[in-house]
Design a protein around this motif. Structure first.
Motif, PDB file in Angstrom:
ATOM      1  N   LEU A 168       5.309 -12.550  -0.188  1.00 15.68           N
ATOM      2  CA  LEU A 168       6.379 -12.015  -1.032  1.00 15.68           C
ATOM      3  C   LEU A 168       5.841 -10.961  -2.004  1.00 15.68           C
ATOM      4  O   LEU A 168       6.443  -9.901  -2.183  1.00 15.68           O
ATOM      5  N   THR A 169       4.688 -11.244  -2.613  1.00  6.74           N
ATOM      6  CA  THR A 169       4.053 -10.267  -3.507  1.00  6.74           C
ATOM      7  C   THR A 169       3.656  -9.010  -2.737  1.00  6.74           C
ATOM      8  O   THR A 169       3.852  -7.879  -3.201  1.00  6.74           O
ATOM      9  N   VAL A 170       3.098  -9.211  -1.550  1.00  4.23           N
ATOM     10  CA  VAL A 170       2.649  -8.089  -0.717  1.00  4.23           C
ATOM     11  C   VAL A 170       3.834  -7.187  -0.359  1.00  4.23           C
ATOM     12  O   VAL A 170       3.764  -5.964  -0.473  1.00  4.23           O
ATOM     13  N   VAL A 171       4.947  -7.807   0.063  1.00  3.25           N
ATOM     14  CA  VAL A 171       6.137  -7.047   0.457  1.00  3.25           C
ATOM     15  C   VAL A 171       6.743  -6.339  -0.752  1.00  3.25           C
ATOM     16  O   VAL A 171       7.124  -5.160  -0.670  1.00  3.25           O
ATOM     17  N   MET A 172       6.817  -7.033  -1.882  1.00  6.44           N
ATOM     18  CA  MET A 172       7.373  -6.406  -3.092  1.00  6.44           C
ATOM     19  C   MET A 172       6.591  -5.152  -3.465  1.00  6.44           C
ATOM     20  O   MET A 172       7.158  -4.122  -3.800  1.00  6.44           O
ATOM     21  N   GLN A 173       5.271  -5.258  -3.388  1.00  5.99           N
ATOM     22  CA  GLN A 173       4.431  -4.114  -3.777  1.00  5.99           C
ATOM     23  C   GLN A 173       4.507  -2.992  -2.749  1.00  5.99           C
ATOM     24  O   GLN A 173       4.688  -1.831  -3.098  1.00  5.99           O
ATOM     25  N   GLN A 174       4.383  -3.342  -1.463  1.00  7.28           N
ATOM     26  CA  GLN A 174       4.326  -2.299  -0.429  1.00  7.28           C
ATOM     27  C   GLN A 174       5.657  -1.554  -0.287  1.00  7.28           C
ATOM     28  O   GLN A 174       5.681  -0.339  -0.089  1.00  7.28           O
ATOM     29  N   PHE A 175       6.769  -2.295  -0.358  1.00 10.67           N
ATOM     30  CA  PHE A 175       8.079  -1.677  -0.108  1.00 10.67           C
ATOM     31  C   PHE A 175       8.877  -1.450  -1.393  1.00 10.67           C
ATOM     32  O   PHE A 175      10.065  -1.130  -1.332  1.00 10.67           O
ATOM     33  N   ASN A 176       8.208  -1.646  -2.527  1.00 18.17           N
ATOM     34  CA  ASN A 176       8.827  -1.390  -3.824  1.00 18.17           C
ATOM     35  C   ASN A 176      10.200  -2.069  -3.941  1.00 18.17           C
ATOM     36  O   ASN A 176      11.217  -1.437  -4.241  1.00 18.17           O
ATOM     37  N   THR A 177      10.220  -3.368  -3.664  1.00 14.10           N
ATOM     38  CA  THR A 177      11.466  -4.129  -3.712  1.00 14.10           C
ATOM     39  C   THR A 177      11.322  -5.288  -4.683  1.00 14.10           C
ATOM     40  O   THR A 177      10.229  -5.541  -5.205  1.00 14.10           O
ATOM     41  N   ASP A 178      12.422  -6.006  -4.930  1.00 15.54           N
ATOM     42  CA  ASP A 178      12.362  -7.172  -5.812  1.00 15.54           C
ATOM     43  C   ASP A 178      12.176  -8.437  -4.982  1.00 15.54           C
ATOM     44  O   ASP A 178      12.064  -8.377  -3.752  1.00 15.54           O
ATOM     45  N   LEU A 179      12.166  -9.571  -5.651  1.00 14.78           N
ATOM     46  CA  LEU A 179      11.911 -10.843  -4.965  1.00 14.78           C
ATOM     47  C   LEU A 179      12.975 -11.103  -3.902  1.00 14.78           C
ATOM     48  O   LEU A 179      12.657 -11.524  -2.784  1.00 14.78           O
ATOM     49  N   GLU A 180      14.213 -10.830  -4.242  1.00 11.78           N
ATOM     50  CA  GLU A 180      15.308 -11.042  -3.284  1.00 11.78           C
ATOM     51  C   GLU A 180      15.112 -10.176  -2.037  1.00 11.78           C
ATOM     52  O   GLU A 180      15.300 -10.640  -0.902  1.00 11.78           O
ATOM     53  N   GLY A 181      14.730  -8.923  -2.250  1.00 14.95           N
ATOM     54  CA  GLY A 181      14.486  -8.012  -1.127  1.00 14.95           C
ATOM     55  C   GLY A 181      13.312  -8.482  -0.266  1.00 14.95           C
ATOM     56  O   GLY A 181      13.349  -8.384   0.962  1.00 14.95           O
ATOM     57  N   ALA A 182      12.277  -9.007  -0.924  1.00 15.03           N
ATOM     58  CA  ALA A 182      11.101  -9.506  -0.193  1.00 15.03           C
ATOM     59  C   ALA A 182      11.469 -10.733   0.643  1.00 15.03           C
ATOM     60  O   ALA A 182      11.024 -10.868   1.794  1.00 15.03           O
ATOM     61  N   ILE A 183      12.291 -11.614   0.075  1.00 15.66           N
ATOM     62  CA  ILE A 183      12.716 -12.814   0.826  1.00 15.66           C
ATOM     63  C   ILE A 183      13.528 -12.398   2.054  1.00 15.66           C
ATOM     64  O   ILE A 183      13.333 -12.934   3.156  1.00 15.66           O
ATOM     65  N   ALA A 184      14.415 -11.412   1.883  1.00 14.68           N
ATOM     66  CA  ALA A 184      15.220 -10.926   3.020  1.00 14.68           C
ATOM     67  C   ALA A 184      14.316 -10.341   4.105  1.00 14.68           C
ATOM     68  O   ALA A 184      14.538 -10.556   5.310  1.00 14.68           O
TER      69      ALA A 184
END
Length: 351
Positions: free
Chosen positions: A242-258
């Protein structure tokens, strides 16, 4: 301002997985034996041992190896205890110290009849005793596969420590590549293989290897969804998808979970497709390979059930959260990272 705690939504990623939950009927008996053995080493303080016990690693093994004999289930339970003590001890050390610890474990595994040196960290003797008992009821091929897979896992733990030292957050691709070893899935498949004689041409066939890595990815995704809350609270969330996705794709926690939910669905499809592409090696090997692939297939369900049935990530409320799918965000806490080895702090989750 609302006083309501911020909630994390845990999607039901396993809703369409075809394999149900099973548990070994010898669970209570064998877990008790393994836990009693493990506690003789006094690996933790009383408080941390209590938190460790709440994780119920014997349940994890019993869900993963539902058809194993008592002897093979004991190997599985012991392995889970070994895994997680290595995890707790190495999580608070720098990469050079982790390398020293890992080399001790690798040596103990390769020379299980050799006495460990006086004053050595207890990981050596725990591993030695575990593996000396395991090989009594393990086929030569399963022993070879375990030593290979466990060594790869241990080396990836050193890589994780290097990332921690430099506060490095990987890309999704790089993270999954490291985590596929680091999650410990490959050595965890072996207790289901202890009675099998899978020849190299079957075990190392590209499709079988592919299937084993798809399962590892599903375990990673569900583990990271479940563990994120605890990890963000203790500041140990850089090694989480989730942290990796948030950082790489510049999204929030909800976006990372999706993102994780979509990726999870893709991997499920790839696994089911891969099963259709399994080659034949003749009736005897095919029967054993079918048993091994079934053991792989039940691991994601095992992992998902244990996430909620144990107290590791959700304290005593796991079954409640499994129904509601909403978990309150834990407040930040500061663990004393100067406490090492037998004094290491195993965090107790209390939601």
């Amino acid at each position: 301002m609302s006083d309501k705690p911020q909630m994390i939504h845990l999607p039901e990623t396993m809703a369409n997985w075809p394999w149900p939950r099973y548990i070994n009927p010898h669970y209570e008996e064998v877990k008790a034996q393994s836990d009693a053995w493990f506690k003789e080493f006094k690996p933790f303080t009383e408080t941390s041992q209590h938190a460790f016990d709440k994780c119920d690693f014997g349940r994890l093994a019993s869900l993963a190896y539902p058809w194993a004999s008592k002897e093979h289930l004991r190997t599985g339970c012991d392995l889970m205890n070994v895994f997680f003590v290595v995890d707790e001890y190495t999580d608070v050390e720098s990469a050079p110290i982790v390398r020293e610890m890992v080399d001790i474990v690798i040596d103990a595994m390769n020379y299980p009849h050799k006495p460990r040196p006086d004053g050595e960290i207890l990981l050596g003797e725990v591993t030695r005793q575990f593996w000396e008992r395991a090989i009594k009821t393990a086929t030569p091929s399963s022993q070879k596969h375990f030593i290979e897979a466990f060594t790869d896992y241990l080396n990836s733990v050193v890589e994780q420590a290097s990332d921690r030292d430099s506060d490095h957050v990987r890309t999704v691709e790089s993270y999954l590549s490291n985590r596929k070893e680091n999650i410990g899935a490959r050595p965890s498949y072996v207790p289901a293989e202890l009675g099998l004689n899978l020849p190299d041409e079957a075990f190392y066939h590209p499709v079988v290897t592919e299937l084993s890595y798809y399962i590892a990815e599903l375990i990673i995704l569900d583990n990271d969804l479940a563990s994120y809350n605890k990890e963000q609270a203790t500041g140990d969330d850089r090694h989480n998808i989730l942290t990796v996705v948030m950082q790489q794709f510049n999204t929030d926690l909800e976006g990372a979970i999706a993102w994780v939910v979509n990726y999870h669905e893709d991997v499920e499809i790839k696994f089911l497709d891969g099963m259709k592409r399994l080659p034949s090696f003749g009736p005897t090997v095919d029967k054993e390979l079918e048993e091994y692939v079934l053991a792989l297939a039940i691991w994601p369900r095992t992992n998902d059930c244990w996430n909620f049935e144990s107290g590791r990530y959700f304290g005593s409320k796991g079954l409640e959260f499994q129904k509601t799918r909403y978990v309150p965000l834990l407040p930040k806490v500061k663990n004393d990272s100067t406490l090492k080895r037998e004094q290491v702090v195993v965090p107790l989750v209390d939601l």
